[in-house]
Design an enzyme around this catalytic site. Structure first.
Site, PDB file in Angstrom:
ATOM      1  N   PHE F  39       0.845  -1.197   0.000  1.00 44.59           N
ATOM      2  CA  PHE F  39       0.000   0.000   0.000  1.00 44.59           C
ATOM      3  C   PHE F  39       0.879   1.245   0.000  1.00 44.59           C
ATOM      4  O   PHE F  39       1.698   1.436   0.906  1.00 44.59           O
ATOM      5  CB  PHE F  39      -0.920  -0.014   1.226  1.00 44.59           C
ATOM      6  CG  PHE F  39      -1.871  -1.173   1.225  1.00 44.59           C
ATOM      7  CD1 PHE F  39      -3.114  -1.072   0.609  1.00 44.59           C
ATOM      8  CD2 PHE F  39      -1.524  -2.388   1.804  1.00 44.59           C
ATOM      9  CE1 PHE F  39      -3.993  -2.150   0.584  1.00 44.59           C
ATOM     10  CE2 PHE F  39      -2.393  -3.473   1.784  1.00 44.59           C
ATOM     11  CZ  PHE F  39      -3.628  -3.356   1.173  1.00 44.59           C
ATOM     12  N   VAL F  77       2.311  -1.786   4.486  1.00 42.49           N
ATOM     13  CA  VAL F  77       2.036  -0.365   4.342  1.00 42.49           C
ATOM     14  C   VAL F  77       3.368   0.379   4.324  1.00 42.49           C
ATOM     15  O   VAL F  77       4.196   0.181   5.217  1.00 42.49           O
ATOM     16  CB  VAL F  77       1.180   0.103   5.535  1.00 42.49           C
ATOM     17  CG1 VAL F  77       0.972   1.606   5.506  1.00 42.49           C
ATOM     18  CG2 VAL F  77      -0.149  -0.639   5.563  1.00 42.49           C
ATOM     19  N   CYS F  78       3.578   1.238   3.334  1.00 43.78           N
ATOM     20  CA  CYS F  78       4.836   1.989   3.246  1.00 43.78           C
ATOM     21  C   CYS F  78       4.950   2.973   4.399  1.00 43.78           C
ATOM     22  O   CYS F  78       4.083   3.820   4.597  1.00 43.78           O
ATOM     23  CB  CYS F  78       4.901   2.756   1.930  1.00 43.78           C
ATOM     24  SG  CYS F  78       6.243   3.973   1.915  1.00 43.78           S
ATOM     25  N   VAL F  79       6.042   2.881   5.143  1.00 48.58           N
ATOM     26  CA  VAL F  79       6.191   3.706   6.346  1.00 48.58           C
ATOM     27  C   VAL F  79       6.248   5.198   6.047  1.00 48.58           C
ATOM     28  O   VAL F  79       5.611   6.008   6.742  1.00 48.58           O
ATOM     29  CB  VAL F  79       7.421   3.251   7.181  1.00 48.58           C
ATOM     30  CG1 VAL F  79       8.719   3.369   6.395  1.00 48.58           C
ATOM     31  CG2 VAL F  79       7.528   4.047   8.479  1.00 48.58           C
ATOM     32  N   ALA F  82       2.870   6.376   4.983  1.00 48.74           N
ATOM     33  CA  ALA F  82       1.951   6.252   6.107  1.00 48.74           C
ATOM     34  C   ALA F  82       2.131   7.386   7.115  1.00 48.74           C
ATOM     35  O   ALA F  82       1.154   7.943   7.624  1.00 48.74           O
ATOM     36  CB  ALA F  82       2.139   4.904   6.796  1.00 48.74           C
TER      37      ALA F  82
END
Lengths: 119, 126, 100, 100, 126, 119
Positions: F39, F77-79, F82
């Site tokens: 994501f 989820v891409c940090v 995010a």
């Protein structure tokens, strides 16, 4: 003059949230009143207090909060749109309040101009 | 509805230019329209460009797993929202006619639509 | 190669760009708002026919056609698939590009 | 009436729709990716000139031109404003529409 | 980088079709590109349609209050990312030439670009 | 066959999140493996456990969580994306994990096909 502002997109992904802020700021600086900023669609994501942009970037959420604090601007997040996207009181940034779509229509009625920023 | 706004009647136009389902704008626009009914304003709905697809008959969303909100356009009359305008050119360039639409609308030329927009007090775009 | 387009042909330039790049023998799958491109009377109808005439295979996702009420006006020669068929198209082509 | 357009003229149809609806004497303000429309050599250049010839007032937000490095190729006759000028345009027109 | 992926070299293409600043895709695409450098893959960057605007010289973002990330394209060489392709038609239809771009690129015709894309193993679009 | 999936838009606002899910589900039903769903951009908003869609609508976040639980699908989820958008461990739905962009590149390398869903 009284301006109403509608923000339809979230922070960072679209410039709409930036342009809306710059417009509101310029209006205040010129002595106008911001009647309300209403956040709709993905725009509700402007109200997440959990955002942490890189240190060298602008902090979109904090900018709004500060505007509310310094100039008493009413920042309203649509409850229905917010529930769909996970914005609730738990992660709501300071200066924002969650309310119904009636607040948007009311802003259209009470403000002299309503300007939409979106995608 | 508070005291201050109860006396004012403004011309509100909701401009729908996006197709349904690909994005949520059509659905959430309709939610604003329904709420606006409670404020006794002079409300117009404008459908142009891909927005005319919102009114297409025969929508069936079972396979995409989304909610079919098109029947709501039929309910607008019950909320006294009766001014639905469709731009002629947008309809024709998509191979559609009034017969294809789920509700009765008034078809306007681009010039007539431009005049209608010009007369509005508040224009919300989705 | 499989090209996936999900944008309305009248709102965006994605389909036009895809058609400029799609080679003979390649496959285009239209999903979401792009399915309007394969309906009769749409502005994209002639473009899609020209693509098919150039030996480009054109598919449309029928769940998206049905959602939009456009299932009865699909132009001739368009192949329709559902989600499992979408998966097969991705598996059967050696690479895939989405035109966002 | 003030029309605001924020979409690139080559990616989306928003500017074309706006130009179809903009009446003589009205004002168009181009912001964000729409500022590309008033740069020399862009596909929209002739459209913008035709609009100005029809007595439509065309403005562009210079902070957006500058962000994109397009400040030096703006076509003649385009008026440039900053955010305070944007506010004035909204205040000076009796109504405003954003072409999203 | 884990064991399993360390031996494979695939052809990766990152397709950039969006203008900068109006949306975040250009910036976040660049972040993926930078990370990909650590994986020793065969990386190509493609700029077409409004994506060519990402490389325009002279960007200055002070007035919009955003970060000017265009200098990062100049840093790509230091990461051994040297295959930057721009589609000729996209450049010309925007009144731009190679002189207007912040980095050296290879300009390809639509047909050459199509061949390049066809040869890729992984195509990511932003 | 192993599929990697990239989701670039948030739930509800764009159909991309729905199409990506339907694609993943169909692939699993056909016996394929989903190597990873990554994501990115506003796509990170698919991971917010605070979403509460109307009762008669699909629950996009829960659908992903259930897919992770039932089929062991890796939801990443891409940090960086995010943090910009306020998705952190505090509001992360079950089945998702936050990690770096390297996970996306790795998925491109290890999966037989990578399919992007976005706007």
């Amino acid at each position: 003059m009284k301006f109403g502002i509608l923000v339809n997109e979230g922070p960072y992904n679209h410039q709409a949230a930036d342009t809306a802020y710059q417009f509101a700021k310029a209006a205040i600086d010129k002595g106008h009143e911001i009647h309300r900023v209403f956040f709709y669609h993905d725009g509700v994501n402007n109200a997440s207090k959990l955002t942490e942009p890189p240190a060298d970037d602008r902090n979109i959420v904090n900018r709004w909060s500060k505007m509310a604090e310094e100039h008493g601007v009413d920042l309203v997040v649509c409850v229905a749109a917010a529930l769909r996207r996970g914005i609730v009181n738990e992660n709501l940034a300071s200066g924002f309040r969650i309310s119904g779509l009636g607040q948007l229509v009311e802003s259209g009625i009470q403000a002299d101009r309503l300007v939409t920023f979106g995608d | 509805m508070d005291e201050e706004s109860s006396g004012t009647v403004k011309k509100f136009a909701f401009i729908n230019r996006k197709a349904p389902y690909g994005t949520i704008y059509a659905l959430e626009s309709l939610e604003v329209v329904l709420i606006s009914a409670a404020f006794d304003q002079d409300v117009s709905l404008v459908f142009m460009d891909d927005g005319v697809y919102q009114l297409k008959k025969g929508q069936g969303t079972k396979a995409v797993g989304m909610k079919n909100f098109s029947p709501t356009y039929r309910a607008l009359e019950g909320y006294d929202i009766e001014k639905l305008y469709v731009e002629k050119e947008s309809l024709e360039s998509r191979g559609l006619t009034e017969e294809d639409l789920i509700v009765d609308v008034e078809v306007l030329t681009a010039e007539e639509m431009a005049t209608l927009m010009d007369e509005q007090d508040v224009v919300m775009s989705f | 190669m499989l090209h996936i387009v999900n944008k309305s042909p009248s709102e965006r330039n994605a389909l036009d760009s895809c058609l400029r790049m799609a080679k003979k023998g390649s496959t285009i799958l239209l999903i979401e708002d792009a399915v309007y491109a394969v309906t009769k009377g749409s502005t994209a109808e002639s473009k899609m026919k020209a693509a098919m005439a150039k030996d480009i295979h054109v598919y449309a996702l029928w769940p998206d056609l049905e959602a939009r009420g456009m299932q009865d006006t699909v132009i001739d020669g368009i192949k329709q698939v559902d989600y499992p068929g979408f998966v097969d198209l991705v598996a059967d082509n050696k690479n895939v590009q989405s035109w966002l």
